[in-house]
Design a protein around this motif. Sequence first.
Motif, PDB file in Angstrom:
ATOM      1  N   ARG A  43      74.252 -17.357  77.897  1.00  0.00           N
ATOM      2  CA  ARG A  43      74.097 -15.917  77.749  1.00  0.00           C
ATOM      3  C   ARG A  43      75.053 -15.221  78.710  1.00  0.00           C
ATOM      4  N   GLU A  44      75.848 -14.272  78.209  1.00  0.00           N
ATOM      5  CA  GLU A  44      76.823 -13.570  79.037  1.00  0.00           C
ATOM      6  C   GLU A  44      76.210 -12.396  79.786  1.00  0.00           C
ATOM      7  N   PHE A  45      75.275 -11.702  79.153  1.00  0.00           N
ATOM      8  CA  PHE A  45      74.672 -10.516  79.751  1.00  0.00           C
ATOM      9  C   PHE A  45      73.284 -10.846  80.279  1.00  0.00           C
ATOM     10  N   ALA A  46      72.932 -10.194  81.349  1.00  0.00           N
ATOM     11  CA  ALA A  46      71.635 -10.438  81.978  1.00  0.00           C
ATOM     12  C   ALA A  46      70.495 -10.030  81.051  1.00  0.00           C
ATOM     13  N   PRO A  47      69.433 -10.821  81.005  1.00  0.00           N
ATOM     14  CA  PRO A  47      68.236 -10.386  80.282  1.00  0.00           C
ATOM     15  C   PRO A  47      67.690  -9.124  80.936  1.00  0.00           C
ATOM     16  N   THR A  48      66.988  -8.350  80.171  1.00  0.00           N
ATOM     17  CA  THR A  48      66.432  -7.102  80.659  1.00  0.00           C
ATOM     18  C   THR A  48      65.457  -7.341  81.806  1.00  0.00           C
ATOM     19  N   HIS A  49      65.612  -6.583  82.855  1.00  0.00           N
ATOM     20  CA  HIS A  49      64.680  -6.644  83.988  1.00  0.00           C
ATOM     21  C   HIS A  49      63.393  -5.930  83.577  1.00  0.00           C
ATOM     22  N   PRO A  50      62.233  -6.435  83.999  1.00  0.00           N
ATOM     23  CA  PRO A  50      60.985  -5.771  83.632  1.00  0.00           C
ATOM     24  C   PRO A  50      60.904  -4.325  84.129  1.00  0.00           C
ATOM     25  N   GLY A  51      61.562  -4.023  85.228  1.00  0.00           N
ATOM     26  CA  GLY A  51      61.603  -2.643  85.721  1.00  0.00           C
ATOM     27  C   GLY A  51      62.316  -1.717  84.754  1.00  0.00           C
ATOM     28  N   GLU A  52      63.383  -2.212  84.146  1.00  0.00           N
ATOM     29  CA  GLU A  52      64.098  -1.421  83.146  1.00  0.00           C
ATOM     30  C   GLU A  52      63.215  -1.190  81.920  1.00  0.00           C
ATOM     31  N   MET A  53      62.477  -2.216  81.523  1.00  0.00           N
ATOM     32  CA  MET A  53      61.567  -2.064  80.377  1.00  0.00           C
ATOM     33  C   MET A  53      60.518  -0.993  80.665  1.00  0.00           C
ATOM     34  N   LEU A  54      59.962  -1.043  81.858  1.00  0.00           N
ATOM     35  CA  LEU A  54      58.975  -0.034  82.243  1.00  0.00           C
ATOM     36  C   LEU A  54      59.590   1.363  82.213  1.00  0.00           C
ATOM     37  N   ARG A  55      60.751   1.485  82.831  1.00  0.00           N
ATOM     38  CA  ARG A  55      61.433   2.770  82.981  1.00  0.00           C
ATOM     39  C   ARG A  55      61.868   3.359  81.638  1.00  0.00           C
ATOM     40  N   GLU A  56      62.420   2.517  80.776  1.00  0.00           N
ATOM     41  CA  GLU A  56      63.016   3.000  79.537  1.00  0.00           C
ATOM     42  C   GLU A  56      62.070   2.998  78.337  1.00  0.00           C
ATOM     43  N   ASP A  57      61.138   2.054  78.293  1.00  0.00           N
ATOM     44  CA  ASP A  57      60.306   1.893  77.104  1.00  0.00           C
ATOM     45  C   ASP A  57      58.856   2.334  77.301  1.00  0.00           C
ATOM     46  N   PHE A  58      58.228   1.880  78.367  1.00  0.00           N
ATOM     47  CA  PHE A  58      56.798   2.122  78.530  1.00  0.00           C
ATOM     48  C   PHE A  58      56.484   3.495  79.107  1.00  0.00           C
TER      49      PHE A  58
END
Length: 104
Positions: free
Chosen positions: A9-24
Amino acid sequence: MAIANTTKREFAPTHPGEMLREDFMPDYGLNAASLASALGVSRQTINELLRERRSISPVMALRLSRLFGNSPEFWLKVQHSRDIWESERLYEKELKQIHPLDAA
């Protein structure tokens, strides 16, 4: 029959903090202070998580799963994917020095 995924994988998997910030948080109308209050943790803890400077612990995964109605495994798998990806990059040279063993 499963297909093996051997591509790095070239790009980093999504950080859970980003998921919280952007989605939840937007979906539930939360800000950092209200999320911290709902979880029973400090705003500093949430800010560090949202800024991707803190990892999801098993206890935090339990708190988040209770709040959002998903599983703690969901949160831990997201964190685990990120941790493995970062470790592969950080220890790439050392890992290349290890040669796989052949079964006897």
